[in-house]
Design a protein around this motif. Structure first.
Motif, short mmCIF file in Angstrom:
data_model
loop_
_atom_site.label_atom_id
_atom_site.label_comp_id
_atom_site.label_asym_id
_atom_site.label_seq_id
_atom_site.Cartn_x
_atom_site.Cartn_y
_atom_site.Cartn_z
N HIS A 95 3.43 9.53 -8.57
CA HIS A 95 3.45 8.01 -8.88
C HIS A 95 4.25 8.46 -7.07
CE1 HIS A 95 4.81 3.62 -8.07
NE2 HIS A 95 5.32 4.08 -8.24
N LEU A 96 3.78 7.89 -6.23
CA LEU A 96 4.63 7.78 -4.97
C LEU A 96 5.20 9.61 -4.42
CD1 LEU A 96 7.03 4.77 -5.61
CD2 LEU A 96 5.05 4.78 -3.70
N ASP A 114 0.12 3.15 1.85
CA ASP A 114 -1.44 3.72 2.29
C ASP A 114 -2.31 3.86 1.48
OD1 ASP A 114 -2.89 5.16 4.30
OD2 ASP A 114 -2.14 7.61 3.02
N PRO A 115 -2.83 2.37 2.10
CA PRO A 115 -4.55 2.36 1.45
C PRO A 115 -5.51 3.32 2.00
CG PRO A 115 -3.08 0.45 3.48
CD PRO A 115 -2.73 0.74 2.89
N GLN A 116 -4.96 3.65 3.32
CA GLN A 116 -6.09 4.14 3.77
C GLN A 116 -6.44 5.73 3.24
OE1 GLN A 116 -5.97 3.44 7.54
NE2 GLN A 116 -8.70 2.95 7.85
N ASN A 117 -5.15 5.92 2.41
CA ASN A 117 -5.08 7.46 1.12
C ASN A 117 -4.83 7.97 2.13
OD1 ASN A 117 -4.83 6.19 -1.58
ND2 ASN A 117 -6.97 5.71 -0.60
N LEU A 118 -4.39 8.57 3.70
CA LEU A 118 -4.50 9.42 4.50
C LEU A 118 -3.57 10.40 4.90
CD1 LEU A 118 -4.44 7.16 8.08
CD2 LEU A 118 -6.30 7.91 6.84
N PRO A 144 -8.49 8.38 -4.34
CA PRO A 144 -9.14 10.01 -4.04
C PRO A 144 -7.78 11.71 -4.45
CG PRO A 144 -7.92 9.65 -1.79
CD PRO A 144 -7.74 8.30 -3.05
N LEU A 145 -7.94 11.37 -5.75
CA LEU A 145 -6.96 13.03 -6.39
C LEU A 145 -7.89 13.27 -6.55
CD1 LEU A 145 -4.44 10.77 -8.00
CD2 LEU A 145 -4.41 11.90 -6.41
N CYS A 196 5.76 11.09 0.79
CA CYS A 196 4.61 11.24 -0.15
C CYS A 196 4.10 12.74 -0.19
CB CYS A 196 3.73 10.61 -0.02
SG CYS A 196 4.40 8.35 -0.93
N ALA A 197 2.39 13.12 0.11
CA ALA A 197 1.69 14.08 0.28
C ALA A 197 1.97 15.17 1.79
CB ALA A 197 0.15 13.88 0.69
#
Length: 309
Positions: free
Chosen positions: A5-6, A13-17, A55-56, A236-237
């Motif tokens: 989480h975060l 980031d709704p598109q999970n870019l 998409p993990l 984040c990522a």
């Protein structure tokens, strides 16, 4: 190892870019010889929900419920040996009884109440006073517990020997006993319940740019002179990717960031790298983003020949 989480998951980031950039990097360069470990405060139930929503990648190891549960692989095989490490001087009934005396503590959902974790919501202005009084009450009962406050709203009570940091130390000790000591370990976090991860001596650490105030305060008070812990400038990522480059742990350019596939190469042939490259090529081809090129087609053919040996 990173929190979800975060840290890995950016809910802004709704598109999970940033997450899919990390996924491509991991699958191309790290999957074959590294372990992906998620460490989350969430229970197994809520963790599975998140896996269905985002998409993990499937991790090798999952640490859940603020470090009180460890599971392995896609089947999430529990590590019951870990739970035996902190059962002494833990009495969930007493914890439940004492916490019920504090009206400021609002119980979290039933899914978040675990055998070795009792969880509440607590408003920040009241947190210091409640934590101090609750600690004193539980200590009088002879219990060895720790109280973790994170995100300015969540309070967890768990055995003193549990927690995200202790779970990581347990895994590293287990790897060492099996002769599989990691060459490097990177921990990533954003909130107060991640602080323990950064106390393990043999790890590199990154606090993502969107880290909570309580984690930054902990760092300022306890680890500001540690060169192996950084505060990234990326969320984040993307902050995780930045840390990989900062500490020179390996490739840190995601294949998704490379437009010319001829520049997307590795020194040693890797099936994972070729699969990621082909998937990205197909994705871009369907969006009509790939120009016709005989050389590009020859590169793809040579990749398939290598994959088939």
């Amino acid at each position: 190892m990173f929190c979800l989480h975060l840290t890995a998951v950016d809910h802004e980031d709704p598109q999970n870019l940033s997450l899919i950039r990390f996924n491509a990097l991991w699958e191309a360069y790290y999957r074959h010889d590294s372990l992906l470990v998620y460490s989350t405060g969430r229970s197994p139930t809520i963790y599975r929900q998140l896996r269905n929503e985002k998409p993990l990648l499937t991790p090798d190891i999952t640490i859940m419920s603020v470090g009180t549960e460890i599971a392995y692989g896609e089947s999430m095989l529990p590590d019951y040996g870990w739970e035996q490490c902190f059962k002494l001087n833990w009495d969930r009934d007493v914890v439940t009884q004492e916490t019920s005396k504090f009206p400021q503590l609002v119980p979290q959902s039933d899914t978040e109440q675990r055998p070795h974790k009792v969880s509440f919501f607590l408003e920040k202005p009241k947190s210091l006073e409640v934590i101090k009084a609750l600690s004193e009450r539980l200590e009088k009962h002879g219990l060895d517990v720790k109280i973790i406050y994170s995100n300015g709203t969540a309070l967890d009570v768990l055995p003193k020997g549990a927690g995200k940091g202790q779970a990581l130390a347990y895994l590293l000790k287990k790897f060492k006993a099996n002769g599989r000591i990691p060459l490097n370990s990177l921990v990533c976090g954003d909130s107060g319940n991640d602080a323990e991860l950064f106390t393990i001596p043999e790890v590199y650490g990154v606090m993502v740019s969107n880290a909570q105030e309580e984690l930054l305060q902990w760092h300022a008070e306890n680890a500001k002179n540690n060169p192996n812990i950084i505060h990234s400038t990326e969320r984040c990522a993307s902050g995780i990717i930045q840390a990989i480059g900062k500490f020179s742990l390996g490739p840190n350019v995601s294949p998704r960031d490379i437009r010319d596939f001829r520049k997307c190469r590795v020194n040693i042939f890797s099936p994972g790298h070729e699969v990621v490259k082909f998937y990205l090529f197909y994705e871009r081809w369907r969006r009509a983003e790939v120009e016709k090129s005989d050389q590009l087609m020859e590169n793809l053919k040579s990749s398939f020949k290598a994959l088939h040996g």
